[in-house]
Each structure stands twice: as C-alpha cells, then as structure tokens.
Scaffold this motif. Structure first.
Motif, short mmCIF file in Angstrom:
data_model
loop_
_atom_site.label_atom_id
_atom_site.label_comp_id
_atom_site.label_asym_id
_atom_site.label_seq_id
_atom_site.Cartn_x
_atom_site.Cartn_y
_atom_site.Cartn_z
N GLY A 187 -27.25 -16.72 -19.08
CA GLY A 187 -27.20 -16.08 -20.39
C GLY A 187 -26.94 -14.60 -20.33
O GLY A 187 -26.51 -14.00 -21.33
N ALA A 188 -27.17 -13.96 -19.20
CA ALA A 188 -26.90 -12.53 -19.05
C ALA A 188 -25.42 -12.23 -18.83
O ALA A 188 -25.05 -11.05 -18.71
CB ALA A 188 -27.73 -11.95 -17.91
N GLY A 189 -24.58 -13.24 -18.74
CA GLY A 189 -23.15 -13.03 -18.55
C GLY A 189 -22.77 -13.04 -17.08
O GLY A 189 -23.28 -13.84 -16.29
N MET A 190 -21.90 -12.13 -16.71
CA MET A 190 -21.44 -12.02 -15.34
C MET A 190 -21.69 -10.60 -14.81
O MET A 190 -21.89 -9.66 -15.59
CB MET A 190 -19.94 -12.36 -15.23
N LYS A 191 -21.63 -10.51 -13.50
CA LYS A 191 -21.72 -9.23 -12.83
C LYS A 191 -20.65 -9.17 -11.74
O LYS A 191 -20.26 -10.20 -11.19
CB LYS A 191 -23.10 -9.02 -12.20
N VAL A 192 -20.19 -7.96 -11.48
CA VAL A 192 -19.21 -7.76 -10.42
C VAL A 192 -19.68 -6.60 -9.55
O VAL A 192 -20.08 -5.55 -10.06
CB VAL A 192 -17.80 -7.50 -11.00
N TRP A 193 -19.69 -6.83 -8.27
CA TRP A 193 -20.01 -5.78 -7.30
C TRP A 193 -18.69 -5.19 -6.84
O TRP A 193 -18.02 -5.69 -5.96
CB TRP A 193 -20.80 -6.36 -6.13
N LEU A 194 -18.30 -4.10 -7.48
CA LEU A 194 -16.96 -3.55 -7.37
C LEU A 194 -16.90 -2.46 -6.32
O LEU A 194 -17.76 -1.58 -6.29
CB LEU A 194 -16.51 -2.99 -8.72
N PRO A 195 -15.89 -2.50 -5.44
CA PRO A 195 -15.74 -1.39 -4.47
C PRO A 195 -15.12 -0.17 -5.14
O PRO A 195 -14.33 -0.28 -6.07
CB PRO A 195 -14.80 -1.99 -3.41
N LEU A 196 -15.48 0.99 -4.65
CA LEU A 196 -14.95 2.25 -5.15
C LEU A 196 -14.14 2.90 -4.04
O LEU A 196 -14.65 3.16 -2.95
CB LEU A 196 -16.08 3.18 -5.60
N PHE A 197 -12.86 3.18 -4.33
CA PHE A 197 -11.97 3.75 -3.34
C PHE A 197 -11.59 5.16 -3.75
O PHE A 197 -11.30 5.41 -4.93
CB PHE A 197 -10.70 2.91 -3.20
N PRO A 198 -11.57 6.10 -2.81
CA PRO A 198 -11.12 7.46 -3.15
C PRO A 198 -9.62 7.46 -3.40
O PRO A 198 -8.88 6.65 -2.86
CB PRO A 198 -11.49 8.28 -1.91
N ARG A 199 -9.19 8.40 -4.22
CA ARG A 199 -7.77 8.47 -4.57
C ARG A 199 -6.98 9.08 -3.42
O ARG A 199 -7.44 9.99 -2.74
CB ARG A 199 -7.60 9.31 -5.83
#
Length: 1261
Positions: A571-583
């Motif tokens: 019921g809380a929906g979804m979650k994504v563990w997203l990587p962060l990349f420098p530009r």
C-alpha cells in the motif's frame, strides 16, 4: 487456556505495552474475561488473541518453558474493538479485525517486544463513497496458504483481497460487483465461513443464513435464504512462490492447471512500430504539397503493449498425478516455460507448442522440487529432494535433450534448499540451515551434446541474523552496491561488485563484498584459484518490501534506470534505490551519498519492471456485467448471480515523473536533468513532463495552507531545459481548471510571450492552443491581434485546418461567441470532412457559348450557387458584418500576394481549402493584381512549380510529325493505354456511336492538297471546318472528345495505324521517336489537371493574360485559338491586349535567346494570337454551321491538337467501341470553346479535389 496437559488462567498473565516493562504490567483482573479469537504464530512463538471486551494482545513465553509463570502479554493501547485475528507466519504479521470495519496489522519489535502497527486495511471514502463506514464490523480474516494475500469479510456483506502490506487487489463493494446490468443495486453477499484451497488457487465460501430482505416484494416481507457454498478461483503471480523470476520483464501468472503470459514485450512492439513510422515519413517526403498529411504519431497505446494473454494449458498427462502447479519459470527470451507440480517437472516451448515430460515416470515421481527452479540459457536449474536416496540435490537439465536423469548434472546439497536464484553464471541457494551457497555454472561441449557443470564458489552462514529460515522471502545476487561503477576502477572489482539482497519477512537486507582488506591484482591471480572476497555484515535498506527487481544489463545511456533497485512496498507504493552520478564523470564529493531511496505511488500492483522503458507492468481484475438467467422476482436467486464475470487484464504505468519530482524536491536538479535526458528519446517523454507539471500544480494551487517552499517554479525551470517546454505548458493548462491558470503562468511566464515564442519557432499548432488561453485571460482586442498574426502565418505556411479554425475563432470574437472557443487543432487532427466542405455544395453552370455574348460588352455569364456548408455560412450569414470584412481583407491580401509572387499552385490550394471565391475576386483584380506583368517569369515559375518540362520537340517536327511530313489519307493514329494516360479517361456525353463517328469524319477528312513543310512559299493559311455536336441538350467539346472510355477497343501495348478499311500498318522509327518526345514534354497528370482547372478559373474571370500563359505551358493550339476568338467576339480592354502582345513578344525573345526549343512553339501560337482586327468572328454563326478556323499549313487542326483526338476518331469511326452497361454521366462546362470536364453532383470529385488529393484517379474525371 490449555496446552494439552494443564490449564492457564489468563488473569495471572501480566500485560504491558512491551516486554521490557512486563514485570510491572497490569493483569486482566476481570472474572468474565475470555478469549474471543486466537491463533498461534510459530515464527513469533506466541499467541495472537482477541478478548471479549475488544482488546487485542500477544502472549509469548519469556523462556523455553510454556508455563503460566513464564507467560507475558503485550497489547496496543489504541485497539479496543477487536473482533477477529489472523496470523501470517512468513512475514510475522498479526491482522486484527475491528468493529469499525478496518483491519489493523501489527508486528513485534525485535528490540523491545512491543506491538508495532505495520499498516491498516481499510476502505476510503474516495474509493467507496457509498459504502464507506457502512460495512459493519470485520467478520473474518484469512491469509492464503502461501502468505501472499489476505481476504477480509464484513458483517453487512462483501469481501476484499489485499496484498501482504496493504495493496488492495479486489473488493466486491463497488463497481460491477455492487450493481446489476440494469443499474439496480445488489445486496452484498454475507459470508459465514470461508477457507482457502490447496496452494491458494481456490476459496471456499459458505454464504450467510437468516432473514434477508429482497427489496422486491411490495410488502417487504422477509425471505429466508438457504445457505450456499461458493467456490472462487484465483490465479497468482509467479513471484509469490518463485521470486527468482523478478529479474525477468515478462508478466507470468499461474493457475492450478494453466499459465497466463503477456503477448510480446512493449519495448519491442514500440521499436518496430516507430521504425515503420520513420520509414513511412521518409517515403512520404516527396509527396505533392496538395496531398493530405496523415497522422504523424501512433499514440501511446502501441507502446504500452497488448492487453491480452497467451494462455498455456498444462499437459493433462502431467496434471493427472502432479496437480496442482506449485512453481513456474520462463526464460529471458520468453520462449520456454517450465512448471513444477507435486512431483517432477515439465517444460513447454512456445515456438513448437509442445510439452516435454519425463519418459520414465519413476524418475518423475522420485523427485520433489523444494526451492523453485530457474532458467540459465538452455538449461533448467532446480533444487529437489531425491526420495529414493533421501538426499537433497541440485540438478541441471538441458532443454533440447530428453527429459531423463541420465542427461542431468546432479550435485548433492548439505541441507534442504528453500530458495534458488540465478544471476549471470552464478547460482544462489538459500538452505534450511540458514546458509547461503554460491555455485558457478558453466556449459561444456561433450561431443554432439552440451552439458553444464556446477561448482561451489562460496558459502555464507546467516544463522546470526535470521531467526527462522521460513522468514526468508527471496534471495538475489545483484551488482547493486553502495559504490557505483565510477569508483570501481579495476575490471575485477567491477565484476566482483556483487551484493546479496535478502528479503527477511519484509525487511530488505543487503550484504556487500568486503574490500577493506588488501586487494589482489587481476594479472597476478589465477582465475581458477582466485579467492572471492568475503561479505560485510548485513545492512537494512527498506521495510515492508514485497518484491524486488534488478537487472544485470548495462547501458551507458540509461545507467540510472539499469543500476537502480526497484522495490514493491504494498500500500505504500514503490521505492527505487537510485544511483547518483557526477556530471561529466567528475570525481564525486566524499560527503555526498552515491545512492538515494525515493518513494513514489502508482495506481497498479507491480508485477514486472521494464527498466529501459521506464514502465511498470501489472495485472488488474476487470469485470463484465451480464444478465442473469434468473429473474429478479425470483425468491431463490442463487448467490453466484450476485457476481459479474471477471477477467484479468494487463496494465502498465509510467513512473518517471515521480522520480524526477522526488529528485527536484531534494534539490537534486542536476541528477534529475541527467535522468530526464537519458529518457528523452522515449515516445511518451512529453507526457512525463506534462504529468509532473500537472500534479505539482494541482497540489500547490489547491492547497488551503500557504506553501513555504513551492515546487512549481523549480519544475517550470526544469521543463524549460527541453524543447517541448511550450507544448507541455499549454497542454497542462488546457487540462486544468481555469481558476488555476494564474498560478501556473505566474511560474512559467506570460502566455503572450509564450505565444510569440511559438510563432518564432514556427509551431503554429501550439500557438493556437495558447490563443485559447489568451482568449480567456485577456481582453478581446488582444486575442484579435494575436489571432491575426497566427492566421497570417498559417496562410503563408499552408496550414489549412488551422486556417479554418482561425476563421471560426475570429468570428467568435466578433460575434460574442467567445464562451465556446474552437477546439485546438493539432498536427494529427485531419479535417472532419476531408476538405470538401465548400465545393461539395457548389455547382457551376457555364453553358453559355461565346456566340451568345453581346459584341458591345465583355461579360462572362455564370451561375454560382452559394455554398451551404460550414465555410459557406461565412460568406452568406452577416455578409455586411465588420468581422467578415476583416477576415475577407486578410484573405484578399494573401491571394494578392500569391498572384504577385506567381504562386498559382498555392493560390489554387488556398481557394480550394478555404472555400475562397476566387472567380469573383479575380474579376475585381483583373487589371490590378491578377495581371501578368512578366510573361517570361510566369512561364518559368509555372514550369518549376508544376514540374512541367520545357518543350523538347524540334521545330521541324511541329508541322510534320511523320517521317515524310505528310498526313496519309484515311489513316489516323491510335495510341495504346500504356502510352498516354489520358486514354484511360472515362466520359459519356450521350452521343450515339453512329452520330459521333459521322460528325467527326465529316470534319477530319484529308486536306484538299498535300502540305509540304519544305515548300519555299512558307506557311500557308487554310480553312478548317468544325461542326459542334449536341444531343438532348448535352454538349460535347473538343477537350472532352479526346478522352476514351475504359471499354474502348484500344490495343494494349501496341502502336497501330487504323485506316478506313480497318487495315493495320506499323509505325516508322521517326514516328515512334516523335511520339516519345511528345510524351516527354508533358508533366505529371496531376499538374495537368490542376493547370486545366486554373485555366477554367482564369477564363471565367476574364484574366486572358493568365490563360495565354497556361496555354503556352500546356502547348495546345486550341486554347490560344479559343482565346483569340473570345477577344474578337467581345470588348476587351486595350491595356490587356497590349499587355498580352508585349508578353508574347517577350516570350519570343526569351525563346530565341535562352530557350531555342520553345521558339517554334511560341511562334506557332503567336501566329494564332495575332488576327486581323477587322476580320469577323467565325463563331458568330449558327451552332450547326461549319466554322472555318485559320491555321498554318502543315499544322494540326484544332481538333487534332493531340493524338488522342485522332485515335478516338479512328476507333469510333470503325465502330469498335465496346459499351458498358452502366456509365456515370459527366457534365461539361465551357467558356467560349475552352471545355473542361466537370463532374456533376451525383458522381466524382469536384474541381477542389484537384488541389486536395495526392493523386486524382483518371477514371473519375
């Protein structure tokens, strides 16, 4: 309460909020306290109880001895209306039903032992406004055998199905479940008892007892309903029993005897469709500008895939002894499926449509698959228990070989395997002793057969972290780690960057490789002897996790999506563990995290994730109403009649806008921009930006409290980074209430400035949408000003649909109809009537011949019926209105510009598309804008615009087309249908075959003496006589007489000479060369039809100079002769005559100096266009009197302007023309002697079709 040998008094059990303060807890202390409902939870080692006073609690021993002195209880203080309880052992959850109609799900805190509220199962007023808070108390709560769903029923009837952590799947209190096909409301089914069947495929229900009011009888008497037994059948996702399928992108559902597989992958369908669309655009790039442009987009339905299922029926031979199906798996390509029942397994090929079973039934019955199965290339990997050997084994079977243990690779296991997963070339198993073992799998070629070998890589004990092995929901080996790929410089580090994801009763635990010790260089290590790095202690990533998705694929363009970890949290929906990349691959800051967990809500229950396409796939239960066989008046309506027919449909949803918004909220705009740019090529990316803008606008603009840090300006600035900014803003505004526009445009900019940007970018369709915004937000003067700019630009670019909308829009502003603005035209919106609004209701009668025109006054009589279509109302209704005059002035100005720039093709299209009265306007502008100032420039421009080639026929061939330069007596030229497209024209003028042949033969006889073009006396003038034909009022013209019907006796593919005695002679080489040169001098058929249509328009308007120019283009002497006769029979302005004479001299000079091949053609026409002023008009005679026409010696007669006329004479004179049973009649309208076939109201296309169709069928003219 008793445990078998002794009874325990509940009054002696202390209760508190947690176990730490249990010694100071209070006792129940009431003599009448008893337990209303209770259930034992093995994984929590205690009892979940509901007392008769509504309180709930959990009783557990504090030691191994289960005695009254060792029992302690905990309870939540906010639950006082409990009715029932159900326990989920796999997720360690206790679901308590309450009298309020909700279900509160609790778990036990591992640290304090307190009862923590996990989530609630309750109906909301938004979803169920009619039944909300009217369901009564919760009556029953039952978890499924696989602990993946829970079913809830109420006292007042109805049931609902929920996932583990609160995602609602089915509810019978709304929709088609609550109403009949005639709209009447049903009474919800009351359930007294229910129980799940084997593997959760069935739900057995006993309907309620007692009095029930049917609501049908007038006296509202109560009818006692007998109890009924109902059986509900279910299908479930393969992820509930075989979680290793989470790395697949197919949606696979399994039932007790069949499988449901989604048909095709959305990305493959979309890519194939988009490539075909691109090829169609390239192929259509060279189409005529008059052609209607088709739809340029296919919409989103193609990308989202199919909604139907591919149903695979399990082999009955296998089901006889192995029902029901317990596990199933599909390979990565979606071509092979494997299923596991009670014993053994079987696999199926979707390509061959065949099942493969064990040949030896003993081998099948001797193995029980315990930990699921998975595909690795063409091999099936499974963990099983060998009954005969009493041994746990890990087996690998080859798909292409016979299903026999002799072809299997068997590896013994130390303990029972509970879960199995395959990642790349590594098999991960979780065993009953709470250990994880990694195996390497490798294919080997052994002669003609291929086998697979398995070797142990690493073992890991998890007994310190896992209290019970049954609590592990899934185990996965992924490349996801807290360090992204940039920090892993060595190839070995990137390859060994493996992490184990463990779902422990809803807690997602990650264990990474430990790189804190010394690293071994890859070149110094032996791959076969290299020791794997150990794992770090586990780290909890998320709570309330139901499913996990990850992939091993790599793509530099979409690293954010492919290297992310996707979680389903009920019921809380979804979650994504997203990587962060420098530009720009810069070194990241040490204090910044390299990953972030982002939650977002979706409207479907996720079953698969399409990583590159940014889509979530799911399945939804849909219902179809049907009329029951039982009448409503029946007192014994069966319970099954209360339920509609249920079907399962695949759904999909976009989630990218949620992630972008979460990144912007956390001030990670740079990461959001990188992610958005990597997905900008997706066809629905504009929709993503629009959804994000719309959701933020709705939330902030309708908020009752002030927002200290609004997000809308940030979103607006983010959208400006993409070229679709203007379209996104206006589409969002058009789909939003007017009251929110001020808030929107305060953040995105002034709509007038955005409108001007659209005009500068030549995006007229988007500018039209902004015009609707300006109409509602600005005064009418501002709307008129911007509408005029857009209208003029649309006229210049030929956006005819937009022009028609703008005309209506301008009239609405002037007449006060601004409350009903016109719909915004789009590039994909074709005209509703195909562009035939004006000419469909237009009839032109030009039957007056030139001899009826008075000699004292130049007047072209015409009869025009005013159009009655939508565009015709503009010319007939309120003609003296200032708004109509304002629109007319703009149309006149545009038409004048087209004539000044010699853009006749655009002028014809403009008049045909907008219903512009071109003839009446030309009559007014005959001596001004409609005058030809430069004949040579006009000729060049028309040759270029209409793709008409310059003449290539030598001058010596014009007077003598045959080799000997003489016309043979009684012989006429006959061309085949393939040689000249005009032979395919169909015409029926009502003239009989005998009359036609006699009339033509009387005028096309041989000349009194042979004409020698090489005579020293030069060209001589001779008389030719023409008798007009008429029959019952129908008139035949020179132009129309050159057209043959489809049934004419033309010999296909041959050039023949037909004489009076029907003898056939062959053509000489020079004659064939002459004919081929004539064909090469003609332009496209569509251009010829357009030029003849324009010729009629200019002739009717009296613009004779333009008629001369078009006649020179068509190179037909009859047109020039007819213009000369018209000049002689009427008073023509001397200025126009002088202009024509000057123009012809200029053409002659140009033909002499620059275009020598045009000289002979121009000279021939100049001799016809310079008659003596004092000579009487030969067309002033009676209609049936032969008319002499002056022509140069050796030149073809006016009736011999083309070989078509000679061929038709020969064919019709021979009497070989085949008649058709039914032929459509055609109208002929003429001006002087210029005749153009015009279809009547009952048949083919109007003259407007010349400028509307990409190709005009010849047979319809």
């Amino acid at each position: 309460m008793t445990n078998g040998r002794k009874a325990i008094n509940l009054c002696t059990v202390p209760f508190s909020v947690d176990l730490q303060s249990s010694r100071a807890g209070s006792f129940l202390g009431f003599a009448d306290v008893h337990i209303r409902d209770m259930e034992y939870c093995a994984t929590l080692d205690g009892f979940a109880v509901v007392f008769n006073d509504g309180k709930v609690g959990f009783i557990t021993p504090v030691s191994s001895r289960f005695t009254a002195e060792q029992l302690h209880g905990v309870w939540p203080q906010d639950v006082v209306d409990g009715t029932c309880v159900a326990v989920n052992n796999k997720y360690r959850l206790m679901a308590f039903g309450c009298a309020s109609g909700s279900v509160q799900v609790y778990t036990i805190d591992n640290t304090t032992g307190a009862m923590l509220l996990s989530h609630k199962l309750e109906l909301t007023a938004k979803q169920y406004p009619d039944i909300w808070n009217k369901t009564g108390a919760v009556k029953l709560v039952k978890w499924s055998p696989d602990n993946s769903v829970v079913i809830v029923t109420w006292e007042n009837g109805g049931l609902s199905l929920w996932s583990v952590f609160g995602a609602q799947l089915i509810c019978t209190l709304g929709g088609d479940f609550a109403y009949r096909s005639d709209g009447t409301k049903k009474d919800p089914l009351k359930i007294n008892s229910m129980s799940w069947g084997a593997e959760g495929y069935h739900l057995w229900v006993v309907s309620g007892f007692g009095a029930h009011n049917t609501g049908i009888e007038s006296d509202s008497k109560s009818i006692v309903k007998q109890p009924g037994i109902l059986l509900f059948q279910f299908i479930k996702s393969v992820l509930t029993v075989n979680p290793c399928m989470s790395n697949q992108e197919q949606v696979l559902l399994q039932g007790e005897d069949r499988l449901y597989l989604n048909c095709g992958e959305a990305s493959q369908t979309q890519s194939a469709r988009s490539s075909s669309v691109r090829s169609e655009r390239k192929a259509g790039g060279g189409r005529s500008p008059f052609a209607d442009s088709g739809l340029e987009s296919q919409g989103l339905s193609t990308l989202l895939g199919h909604r139907h299922w591919h149903v695979v029926q399990i082999s009955n031979t296998y089901l006889e002894s192995n029902w029901p199906i317990r596990f199933s798996a599909i390979d990565k390509l979606g071509q092979n499926i494997a299923v596991v029942g009670k014993f053994g397994f079987a696999h199926y090929s979707l390509l061959t449509k065949k099942w493969k079973l064990f040949g030896n039934i003993t081998q099948e019955q001797n193995m029980i698959v315990t930990g699921g199965l998975a595909w690795w290339n063409d091999f099936i990997v499974l963990a099983c228990y060998n009954i005969s050997d009493r041994q746990e084994e890990l087996r690998v079977y080859l798909r292409t070989s016979n299903l026999d243990n002799a072809f299997a690779h068997v590896t013994r296991a130390q303990a029972e395997t509970l879960l199995l997963s395959v990642s790349r070339d590594v098999v991960v198993v979780f065993r009953a002793d709470c250990s994880i073992c990694l195996y390497s799998i490798e294919g080997k070629s052994d002669g003609p057969t291929t086998t697979a070998g398995i070797q142990v890589l690493q073992e890991l004990s998890m007994s310190r972290y896992i209290p019970h092995p049954f609590l592990v929901v899934s185990v996965t080996l992924t490349s996801v780690s807290t360090e992204n790929g940039i920090t892993l410089k060595m190839p070995q580090q990137a390859r060994d960057a493996e992490s184990i994801m463990l779902n422990l009763a809803g807690q997602l635990i990650m264990m990474q490789r430990d790189r804190s010790g010394p690293q071994i260089r890859e070149k110094d290590s032996n791959p076969n002897q290299r020791k794997l790095l150990p794992f770090c202690p586990p780290v909890v990533l998320a709570q309330s996790v139901e499913n996990v998705w990850t992939t091993c694929r790599a793509d530099k363009q979409k690293r954010h999506l492919l290297e992310a970890l996707w979680l389903s949290c009920g019921g809380a929906g979804m979650k994504v563990w997203l990587p962060l990349f420098p530009r720009d691959h810069r070194k990241p800051h040490s204090f910044l995290s390299q990953r972030i967990m982002l939650p977002f809500h979706i409207n479907i229950y996720p079953l698969a994730v399409l990583f590159e396409d940014a889509l979530v796939l799911g399945a939804v239960n849909d219902t179809l109403l049907y009329d029951s066989l039982y009448a409503r008046s029946s007192a014994r309506e069966p319970p099954e009649a209360l339920f509609p027919y249920c079907v399962v449909e695949r759904t999909s949803q976009i989630y990218l806008h949620h992630i972008l918004r979460q990144l912007l909220v956390r001030n990670l705009g740079e990461q959001a921009l990188l992610l958005a740019q990597s997905c900008a090529a997706l066809p629905y990316f504009p929709h993503v930006l629009e959804l994000m803008l719309h959701e933020v606008l709705e939330e902030e603009a309708t908020s009752r409290e002030p927002i200290p840090d609004p997000l809308l300006p940030t979103v607006a600035k983010f959208i400006t980074e993409f070229p679709l900014f203007l379209q996104t803003v206006v589409h969002c505004a058009r789909k939003t209430e007017y009251a929110l526009w001020n808030y929107l445009f305060a953040a995105v900019g002034n709509p007038k400035d955005l409108f001007e940007e659209c005009l500068m970018a030549q995006d007229l369709d988007t500018a039209a949408s902004y015009l609707i915004i300006l109409q509602n937000m600005e005064v009418p003067a501002v709307s008129r000003q911007h509408a005029t700019l857009l209208f003029n630009t649309a006229l210049e670019q030929g956006k005819w649909d937009l022009c028609r909308h703008m005309i209506r829009f301008l009239k609405a502003i002037g007449s006060g109809e601004s409350e009903t603005p016109p719909s915004t035209p789009t590039a994909q919106e074709p005209s509703s009537s195909g562009g035939f609004e004006f000419f469909r209701n237009r009839s032109i009668s030009l039957s007056q011949s030139a001899e009826n025109v008075p000699a004292s006054k130049f007047s072209l009589q015409k009869t025009l019926s005013m159009p009655s279509g939508p565009s015709g109302k503009r010319w007939s209704k309120d003609s003296d209105c200032a708004e109509n005059m304002y629109i007319d002035m703009m149309l006149w100005r545009h038409a004048r510009r087209l004539l000044e720039e010699v853009r006749l093709k655009d002028l014809g299209c403009f008049a045909a598309q907008l219903g512009f009265e071109l003839i009446s306007w030309l009559c007014k502008e005959r001596t001004r804008a409609a005058r030809v100032d430069n004949f040579v420039l006009a000729l060049k421009r028309l040759h270029k615009d209409f793709l008409w080639p310059l003449p290539i026929i030598p001058a010596s061939s014009l007077s003598s087309p045959f080799k000997n330069g003489k016309y043979r007596t009684g012989e006429q030229l006959l061309k085949s249908q393939s040689a000249d497209p005009f032979l395919r024209l169909e015409i029926d003028t009502g003239v009989s075959r005998v009359q036609r042949s006699q009339s033509w033969l009387g005028n096309i006889g041989p000349t009194p003496h042979e004409i020698d073009p090489a005579s020293p006396h030069g060209p001589q003038m001779q008389d030719a006589f023409l008798s007009p034909l008429s029959n019952k009022g129908d008139e035949c013209s020179i132009g129309s007489a050159t057209d043959l019907t489809e049934s004419s006796s033309v010999v296909d593919g041959d050039w023949t000479m037909v004489d009076e005695n029907f003898s056939t002679l062959s053509l000489t080489q020079s004659e064939l060369e002459h004919i081929s040169m004539e064909l090469a001098s003609k332009g496209p058929h569509k251009s010829q039809v357009q030029l003849r249509y324009l010729l009629h328009i200019f002739m009717e308007a009296g613009c004779l100079d333009w008629c001369i120019v078009i006649g020179l283009i068509l190179r037909e002497s009859s047109i020039i002769n007819q213009i000369v006769v018209l000049i002689q029979s009427s008073e023509v302005d001397r200025e126009m005559l002088q202009n024509i004479k000057t123009g012809l001299h200029a053409v002659d000079r140009w033909a002499t100096t620059d275009c020598r091949k045009c000289r002979s053609s121009a000279s021939s026409r100049r001799s016809r266009s310079s008659p003596k002023p004092s000579s009487p008009s030969p067309w002033a005679r009676p209609p049936n009197t032969p008319v002499p026409v002056q022509r140069r010696a050796g030149a073809p007669l006016a009736t011999e302007a083309s070989p078509r006329a000679r061929s038709e004479v020969a064919v019709w004179s021979a009497g070989r023309r085949r008649t058709r049973p039914e032929r459509r009649r055609r109208n002929l309208f003429r001006t002087g002697l210029t005749t153009v076939p015009c279809p009547n109201d009952g048949g083919g296309p109007s003259p407007r079709a010349v400028f509307l169709r990409s190709s005009v069928p010849l047979r319809t003219l």
